[in-house]
Design an enzyme around this catalytic site. Structure first.
Site, PDB file in Angstrom:
ATOM      1  N   HIS A   1       4.062  27.383 -20.734  1.00 38.17           N
ATOM      2  CA  HIS A   1       4.990  26.504 -21.451  1.00 38.17           C
ATOM      3  C   HIS A   1       6.418  26.911 -21.135  1.00 38.17           C
ATOM      4  O   HIS A   1       6.710  28.093 -21.125  1.00 38.17           O
ATOM      5  CB  HIS A   1       4.750  26.634 -22.961  1.00 38.17           C
TER       6      HIS A   1
ATOM      7  N   GLY B   1       0.847  -1.194   0.000  1.00 37.51           N
ATOM      8  CA  GLY B   1       0.000   0.000   0.000  1.00 37.51           C
ATOM      9  C   GLY B   1       0.879   1.240   0.000  1.00 37.51           C
ATOM     10  O   GLY B   1       2.098   1.157  -0.240  1.00 37.51           O
TER      11      GLY B   1
ATOM     12  N   VAL C   1       0.371  -3.101   6.904  1.00 32.66           N
ATOM     13  CA  VAL C   1      -0.859  -3.730   6.395  1.00 32.66           C
ATOM     14  C   VAL C   1      -2.093  -2.875   6.668  1.00 32.66           C
ATOM     15  O   VAL C   1      -3.215  -3.333   6.510  1.00 32.66           O
ATOM     16  CB  VAL C   1      -1.058  -5.144   7.001  1.00 32.66           C
ATOM     17  N   GLY C   2      -1.872  -1.652   7.082  1.00 32.15           N
ATOM     18  CA  GLY C   2      -3.012  -0.759   7.288  1.00 32.15           C
ATOM     19  C   GLY C   2      -3.051  -0.213   8.701  1.00 32.15           C
ATOM     20  O   GLY C   2      -2.185  -0.533   9.535  1.00 32.15           O
TER      21      GLY C   2
ATOM     22  N   MET D   1      -7.991   7.403   4.954  1.00 30.04           N
ATOM     23  CA  MET D   1      -7.088   7.824   6.033  1.00 30.04           C
ATOM     24  C   MET D   1      -6.033   8.743   5.432  1.00 30.04           C
ATOM     25  O   MET D   1      -4.915   8.319   5.108  1.00 30.04           O
ATOM     26  CB  MET D   1      -6.461   6.613   6.701  1.00 30.04           C
ATOM     27  N   LEU D   2      -6.416   9.981   5.245  1.00 28.39           N
ATOM     28  CA  LEU D   2      -5.522  10.974   4.653  1.00 28.39           C
ATOM     29  C   LEU D   2      -5.566  12.234   5.503  1.00 28.39           C
ATOM     30  O   LEU D   2      -6.649  12.640   5.959  1.00 28.39           O
ATOM     31  CB  LEU D   2      -5.983  11.322   3.230  1.00 28.39           C
TER      32      LEU D   2
END
Ligand SMILES: Cc1cc2nc3c(=O)[nH]c(=O)nc-3n(C[C@H](O)[C@H](O)[C@H](O)COP(=O)(O)OP(=O)(O)OC[C@H]3O[C@@H](n4cnc5c(N)ncnc54)[C@H](O)[C@@H]3O)c2cc1C
EC number: 1.8.1.4
Length: 480
Positions: free
Chosen positions: A457, A192, A283-284, A331-332
């Site tokens: 640009h 993850g 794993v979380g 979860m941010l």
């Protein structure tokens, strides 16, 4: 216990969600307290939560240090730059990270003072009647009563029963941000965001990194083409990502510097073993509700252990709200920021709101991965008609000038209305570019809007411009 202190708002947790809620509430004239139990590496209280202490910011500090080092060996030669004996001093790198952490955690304390948020340093438990009892670090206890209480307790790493954290060989993000030397062999359980980012840090510094992922698909949460491109690049970098690999046991052997971990996993070929010096379990994370709620609060947890809330982060108990990692949703940190602000505004009688459809996702690997909105797969599953325009960075002058031609931008728009439904990016610094999609979607803009907006640009953002034009087969810099 001292006399009860009363507040309009009591926030438990000073992570991204909690400190945003506390500062916004105070800005709105509400008498606000914020409690946090965390201590920094120096043993002193450190505000800012997982994000500032052991998450977003320290991981980005190490990602940046390791990227500089990696580029010396893998990019500089293209620019004609050569050097002898590049070395990495891990203590200096980690020390730099610690300084950044200290600067930012201290910054929250200053912001609290400036906004008149009263900070309490200790562990808070919510009781019936919006009373929060705080066990302070000096052993004393204080009781706070809030007309409103906001639970922002965040999350903790999930520990596997067969791979218990020992703070030495088997670690979570906290340990992996503080290795004292580059491990020769590092295994990561979980491909993850955290596993990929921290795996990348130590790979770039010279570790042999194996990532074991139980799921059969790589980064299934992202757009399939993005995941494919990222997987190809990670492989080129030497990250050994093994899919469908289910870890069942670990055993730590040896002593001192000779300690190693034997990892047993099974995949399509049967049972396999791997011996490494360090094992990162990624794993979380799960909601950190242990000890947070007394039995009589009426606040409910869902089947995943998260605090149950409605669309406005209200728990259903009068005056009790919950935000951030301890409730549903991604979860941010920035999701927590928005929820914190929204709840403070709702308490103050303003129309606080979080748009979950426009929360950007970023993975800070090399190349970076970023997206907002729906993937093609999601739209297919939902039966929404869509059209796609994509554009490679290999055809963007700035990207090539920077020797960063990997990746692409992909704009997905509704087939009939042309409204932008998603922006998917993989490439250098795309974490900064994804907000073009966020803004367009927030203002309900179309691919045509994006295509008609003048982009400077040469910039990396021209990939988005051409991708938006490609939606209607009128990209200028590629055959349509
Ligand atoms: C390695 C890593 C990298 C990450 N990188 C990113 C990234 O790049 N971008 C991103 O958006 N997200 C990232 N995240 C996720 C991000 O850190 C979390 O989503 C965010 O910190 C959640 O904020 P929060 O306020 O809900 O909880 P937290 O940040 O976990 O804060 C909760 C706070 O509450 C305190 N607390 C808990 N219970 C109590 C109690 N009962 N009494 C007193 N205090 C209490 C805790 O001590 C903690 O300080 C990362 C996470 C990790 C682990």
């Amino acid at each position: 216990m001292s006399e009860q202190q009363t507040f309009d708002v009591v926030v438990i947790g000073a992570g991204p969600a909690g400190y945003h809620a506390a500062i916004r509430a105070a800005q709105l004239g509400l008498k606000t307290a914020c409690i946090d139990a965390a201590l920094g590496k120096d043993g002193k209280p450190a505000l800012g939560g997982t994000c500032l202490r052991v998450g977003c910011i320290p991981s980005k500090a190490l990602l940046d240090s390791s990227r500089q080092y990696w580029n010396m060996g893998h990019l500089f030669d293209q620019h004609g730059i050569s050097f002898k004996d590049a070395k990495i001093d891990v203590a200096t790198m980690v020390g730099r990270k610690d300084k950044i952490v200290k600067q930012f955690t201290g910054g929250i304390e200053m912001l609290f003072k400036a906004n008149k948020v009263k900070a309490f340093f200790g562990f808070g438990t919510l009781h019936n009647g919006n009373v929060v009892k705080v066990k302070q670090h000096d052993g004393s206890e204080v009781e706070l009563k809030g007309t409103n209480v906001i639970l922002a307790a965040g999350s903790d790493s999930i520990e596997l029963p067969f791979a218990k954290f020992d703070g030495d060989c088997i670690v979570d993000n906290v340990g992996a941000l503080d290795f004292t030397e580059v491990p020769n062999r590092l295994a990561v359980i979980g491909a993850g965001v955290i596993g990929l980012e921290l795996g990348s840090v130590w790979k770039r510094l010279g570790a042999e990194v194996t990532i074991l992922e139980a799921l059969p698909d790589f980064l299934a949460v992202a757009d399939a083409e993005v995941s494919k491109t990222a997987a190809r690049e990670f492989k080129k970098q030497g990250l050994d990502i093994r899919l469908g690999a289910k870890v069942s046991a670990t055993e730590t052997k040896g002593k001192g510097k000779k300690k190693e971990v034997l990892v047993t996993y099974s995949d399509a070929k049967g049972e396999q073993t791997l011996t490494v010096d360090k094992l990162l379990v990624a794993v979380g994370r799960r909601a950190a509700t242990k000890g947070l709620l007394a039995d009589d609060t009426g606040v409910k947890l869902n089947e995943r252990g998260q605090i149950e809330v409605d669309a406005h982060c209200h728990t259903g108990v009068d005056g009790v709200w919950a935000i951030g990692d301890c409730v549903r949703g991604p979860m941010l940190a920035h999701k927590g920021f928005e929820e914190g602000i929204a709840v403070a505004e709702l308490i103050a009688g303003l129309p606080g709101h979080v748009n979950f459809d426009t929360i950007p996702w970023v993975i800070y690997t090399e190349p970076e991965i970023a997206w907002v909105g729906k993937t093609e797969q999601q739209l297919k599953d939902e039966g929404v008609p869509y059209k796609v325009g994509s554009f490679p960075f290999a055809a963007v002058g700035r990207a090539v000038a920077m020797a960063e031609p990997v990746g692409f931008a992909k704009v997905i728009a509704h087939a009939e209305s042309d409204r932008v439904l998603g922006l998917h990016l993989v490439g250098a610094n795309v974490s900064e570019l994804v907000h073009e999609g966020v803004l367009t979607m927030e203002f309900k803009g179309s691919a045509d809007d994006l295509a008609r907006i003048c982009h400077a640009h040469p910039t990396m953002s021209e990939a988005i411009h051409d991708a938006a034009m490609a939606v209607d087969k009128r990209a200028i810099h590629k055959a349509n």
